[in-house]
Structures are given as structure tokens and as C-alpha cells.
Scaffold this active site. Structure first.
Site, PDB file in Angstrom:
ATOM      1  N   TYR A 180      -4.843 -85.617  58.470  1.00  0.00           N
ATOM      2  CA  TYR A 180      -3.462 -85.800  58.592  1.00  0.00           C
ATOM      3  C   TYR A 180      -2.473 -84.252  59.450  1.00  0.00           C
ATOM      4  O   TYR A 180      -1.669 -84.410  60.375  1.00  0.00           O
ATOM      5  CB  TYR A 180      -2.398 -86.108  57.071  1.00  0.00           C
ATOM      6  N   LYS A 226      -0.640 -84.105  62.533  1.00  0.00           N
ATOM      7  CA  LYS A 226      -0.036 -83.525  62.523  1.00  0.00           C
ATOM      8  C   LYS A 226       0.776 -82.065  64.076  1.00  0.00           C
ATOM      9  O   LYS A 226       1.774 -82.158  64.673  1.00  0.00           O
ATOM     10  CB  LYS A 226       1.326 -83.699  61.707  1.00  0.00           C
TER      11      LYS A 226
HETATM   12  N1  LIG Z   1       7.036 -91.698  55.287  1.00  0.00           N
HETATM   13  C1  LIG Z   1       7.530 -90.303  55.075  1.00  0.00           C
HETATM   14  O1  LIG Z   1       7.175 -89.494  54.203  1.00  0.00           O
HETATM   15  C2  LIG Z   1       7.054 -89.647  56.535  1.00  0.00           C
HETATM   16  C3  LIG Z   1       7.531 -87.720  55.946  1.00  0.00           C
HETATM   17  C4  LIG Z   1       6.917 -86.904  57.404  1.00  0.00           C
HETATM   18  C5  LIG Z   1       6.708 -87.877  58.317  1.00  0.00           C
HETATM   19  N2  LIG Z   1       6.220 -88.925  58.425  1.00  0.00           N
HETATM   20  C6  LIG Z   1       5.778 -89.763  59.575  1.00  0.00           C
HETATM   21  O2  LIG Z   1       6.444 -90.963  60.360  1.00  0.00           O
HETATM   22  C7  LIG Z   1       5.760 -91.633  60.900  1.00  0.00           C
HETATM   23  C8  LIG Z   1       6.061 -93.040  60.760  1.00  0.00           C
HETATM   24  O3  LIG Z   1       5.554 -93.037  58.975  1.00  0.00           O
HETATM   25  P1  LIG Z   1       5.449 -94.340  57.912  1.00  0.00           P
HETATM   26  O4  LIG Z   1       5.819 -93.975  56.600  1.00  0.00           O
HETATM   27  O5  LIG Z   1       7.171 -95.512  58.780  1.00  0.00           O
HETATM   28  O6  LIG Z   1       4.848 -95.000  57.433  1.00  0.00           O
HETATM   29  P2  LIG Z   1       4.182 -96.487  57.837  1.00  0.00           P
HETATM   30  O7  LIG Z   1       2.926 -96.526  56.931  1.00  0.00           O
HETATM   31  O8  LIG Z   1       4.781 -97.212  56.874  1.00  0.00           O
HETATM   32  O9  LIG Z   1       4.209 -97.480  59.331  1.00  0.00           O
HETATM   33  C9  LIG Z   1       3.015 -97.233  60.313  1.00  0.00           C
HETATM   34  C10 LIG Z   1       3.384 -98.124  61.277  1.00  0.00           C
HETATM   35  O10 LIG Z   1       2.712 -97.917  62.442  1.00  0.00           O
HETATM   36  C11 LIG Z   1       1.062 -99.023  62.207  1.00  0.00           C
HETATM   37  N3  LIG Z   1       0.326 -98.679  62.916  1.00  0.00           N
HETATM   38  C12 LIG Z   1      -0.687 -98.357  62.664  1.00  0.00           C
HETATM   39  N4  LIG Z   1      -2.209 -97.791  63.108  1.00  0.00           N
HETATM   40  C13 LIG Z   1      -1.647 -98.711  64.516  1.00  0.00           C
HETATM   41  C14 LIG Z   1      -2.251 -99.302  65.686  1.00  0.00           C
HETATM   42  N5  LIG Z   1      -3.630 -98.389  66.216  1.00  0.00           N
HETATM   43  N6  LIG Z   1      -0.734 -99.311  66.876  1.00  0.00           N
HETATM   44  C15 LIG Z   1       0.469-100.070  66.179  1.00  0.00           C
HETATM   45  N7  LIG Z   1       0.810 -99.705  65.294  1.00  0.00           N
HETATM   46  C16 LIG Z   1      -0.296 -99.628  64.217  1.00  0.00           C
HETATM   47  C17 LIG Z   1       1.453 -99.573  61.271  1.00  0.00           C
HETATM   48  O11 LIG Z   1       1.257-100.831  61.071  1.00  0.00           O
HETATM   49  C18 LIG Z   1       2.902 -99.528  60.271  1.00  0.00           C
HETATM   50  O12 LIG Z   1       3.544-100.829  61.047  1.00  0.00           O
HETATM   51  C19 LIG Z   1       4.300 -91.357  60.559  1.00  0.00           C
HETATM   52  O13 LIG Z   1       3.894 -90.935  62.249  1.00  0.00           O
HETATM   53  C20 LIG Z   1       4.670 -90.103  59.567  1.00  0.00           C
HETATM   54  O14 LIG Z   1       3.661 -89.277  59.756  1.00  0.00           O
HETATM   55  C21 LIG Z   1       6.747 -90.177  57.407  1.00  0.00           C
END
Ligand SMILES: NC(=O)c1ccc[n+]([C@@H]2O[C@H](COP(=O)([O-])OP(=O)(O)OC[C@H]3O[C@@H](n4cnc5c(N)ncnc54)[C@H](O)[C@@H]3O)[C@@H](O)[C@H]2O)c1
Length: 277
Positions: A188, A192
Site C-alpha cells: 500500500y 501510493k
Molecule cells: N477509503 C479510505 O479511507 C481511503 C483513504 C485514502 C485513500 N484511499 C484511496 O482511495 C481509492 C478508493 O478507495 P475506496 O475506499 O473507495 O476503495 P474500494 O475498495 O471501496 O473501491 C475500489 C474499487 O476498485 C475496484 N477495482 C479493484 N481492482 C480493479 C481493477 N483491476 N480494475 C477496475 N476496478 C478495480 C473494486 O472493484 C472497487 O469497486 C483507493 O485508491 C484508496 O487507496 C481510500
């Protein structure tokens, strides 16, 4: 001279969002729709992406598409771009949002797999394939289309963990021996931090092509995590809490609209102050 209000307007702009059916992907799509743009939700889960696109059209009165696409496969991205161009004749914005985001704080039993010494190569490869190679391929294929038209914006969704190391103490579980304590996986942090490098590279590479490229580093979003974890994390954040699910929308619009026209190669940190402590 554009008014400040107009600078944030996205009327008629087409935005492809990877991982568009996930927690944050849907929020990015809603924000774009609210500003008059047309969100295209790309996700491995095509049914969910389509359902969200329909709900967005119903709620905001803008066109929206949900497409099944695996962003680790160049052909799948080309097919999604081609469907987007068939539907809208243009693409203006790419949000590289998809990533594997394992919730090590959740109840997943023994977590020793997440520790560096045991971390499986296939998980490392898969995490990099989605979070980093996927962002590279989407930028290569969709970014090139924008560069060809001399206008576009790419936004990479990084994380506070792109700029600081995870504080592994917040993931600790009582009663487990040290070697079985769960940790935020190394992949991770690497994905990032890598996205920030990709951001700077693309920003300068396409600077003469009218394509701006920035990153945002959001802090953790509250989504029902257990109370003790939330308390430990909140203690590391000057604002004293995790983010609300809708709290990044305005920053996303700033970064994908003309409001950020004098910004490229940057990383906007929106983390409740966590990285300044
Ligand atoms: N949720 C948090 O607290 C948070 C905080 C900081 C950063 N982020 C970042 O934000 C982004 C979204 O996070 P989230 O919490 O919504 O994650 P999530 O797991 O809810 O959503 C990720 C989505 O990506 C899709 N996915 C996975 N592999 C894929 C592929 N090969 N092709 C197409 N789609 C694919 C999944 O099906 C899922 O719908 C990520 O990059 C995460 O690292 C999240």
C-alpha cells in the site's frame, strides 16, 4: 477573466473514474455530476458500476456510464475508452482511483500474512498491478487521447500513506503474539508513493499538451470501522477524527476543474492534519 464560480463548473465534461463502483469512486462521480459533468464509472464489478451510474443520472440529471473493465489489462481500458468516445465523443478527466485497499483493521482472523516477513509475492504483484500498473496503463491510453486533443486533467488518488509511514500501532489486536500482529501491507505504501512519482513524471511529460496531472492524498474515511481502531487513528489526527465520506468532493472538483489551472505535478494533502504532526 473567468469567474470563480465558472472555474469550478464541469458542464459537459466527461470524467473516467477507475474503481468507480467503490466507496470513494462513487463519491467522485457524484461530485462531478453535481458540477454538470458526465461521470464514466470503470470497475471490475460492471453491474455495480452500471447501477451507480443509473442512480447518478436519476439524482443529478446528467448522463453517466457504468462499464466493466479490468484496468490491469490494456485491451480492457482501450475498450472502455472506445465506449466512452462512442457515447460522448470526448474525454476530459481521468481519475486513477482504483486500488486494493485491504482493511487490516477489520475482523479477518489471524493477520500474519500482512507482515513484511510473510507478505505473499502474489498479493504484492496484484496490489501493484491494480494501484500502480493500472494507473500507468490508464494514463498511457486515456491520457494520450487527452494529449492528442491538447486538453485534459489526470488526478491520481494517493493517500496520507504516500507521504508518511503507516503507524502500525493502530492496527494492533489484543492477545496476539508480536509476529501475528496485523500491519498495513508494504504494497500500500509503495503503490501510493509510486503514484506521486507517476504524477510528477506525467505532469512534466505532458506539460506542452495541455494535460495537467495532480495527486490528492486523502486521510482515512470513517466507514464503520471498530471503535477502538477509530479512536487510535483519531488520536493521530489534529482535527481529532476520520474523514466523512463526502468530505473530499470539493477538493476533487478543485483538482479536476479549471479552478486548479495553475497547478500541475502537485500533491494536495487533505488529511485532517495527520501529516503535520
Ligand atoms: N477509503 C479510505 O479511507 C481511503 C483513504 C485514502 C485513500 N484511499 C484511496 O482511495 C481509492 C478508493 O478507495 P475506496 O475506499 O473507495 O476503495 P474500494 O475498495 O471501496 O473501491 C475500489 C474499487 O476498485 C475496484 N477495482 C479493484 N481492482 C480493479 C481493477 N483491476 N480494475 C477496475 N476496478 C478495480 C473494486 O472493484 C472497487 O469497486 C483507493 O485508491 C484508496 O487507496 C481510500
Amino acid at each position: 477573466m473567468t469567474s470563480v464560480k465558472d472555474a469550478f463548473d464541469l458542464t459537459g465534461r466527461v470524467a473516467i473514474i477507475t474503481g468507480g463502483a467503490g466507496l470513494l469512486g462513487v463519491k467522485h462521480a457524484e461530485a462531478i455530476a453535481e458540477m454538470g459533468g458526465f461521470p464514466v464509472l470503470l470497475d471490475l464489478n460492471g453491474e455495480k458500476a452500471e447501477a451507480h451510474a443509473k442512480a447518478i443520472t436519476a439524482a443529478y440529471g446528467v448522463q453517466s456510464l457504468g462499464l466493466c473493465s479490468d484496468i490491469t489489462q490494456a485491451e480492457a481500458i482501450m475498450a472502455a475508452l472506445s465506449k466512452t468516445l462512442d457515447a460522448f465523443r470526448r474525454v476530459d478527466i481521468l481519475i486513477n482511483n482504483a486500488a486494493n485497499n485491504p482493511k487490516v483493521e477489520g475482523d479477518m482472523g489471524s493477520q500474519h500474512w500482512s507482515r513484511l516477513e510473510n507478505f505473499p509475492l502474489h498479493v504484492w504483484n496484484q496490489d501493484l498491478a491494480v494501484g500502480l500498473t493500472g494507473a500507468f496503463l490508464c494514463s498511457q491510453i486515456i491520457g494520450s487521447e487527452m494529449a492528442r486533443r491538447d486538453k485534459g486533467v489526470i488526478l491520481n488518488i494517493a493517500s496520507d500513506l504516500a507521504v508518511i509511514a503507516p503507524d502500525q500501532r493502530i492496527y494492533r489486536r489484543p492477545g496476539l503474539p508480536e509476529e501475528q500482529q496485523p500491519v498495513k501491507p508494504v504494497s500500500y505504501s509503495v503503490v501510493k508513493a509510486g503514484l506521486l512519482g507517476l504524477t510528477r513524471y506525467l505532469a512534466t511529460y505532458w506539460v506542452d499538451k495541455g494535460v495537467r496531472v495532480n495527486a490528492i492524498s486523502p486521510g482515512g474515511i470513517y466507514a464503520g470501522q471498530d471503535a477502538e481502531f477509530v479512536q487510535r487513528l483519531s488520536n493521530l489526527i489534529p482535527l481529532g477524527r476520520m474523514a466523512h465520506q463526502d468530505e473530499y468532493k470539493a477538493a476533487i472538483i478543485f483538482l479536476v476543474s479549471d479552478a486548479s489551472s495553475y497547478m500541475t505535478g502537485a500533491n494536495l494533502i487533505v488529511d485532517g492534519g495527520r501529516t503535520c504532526w
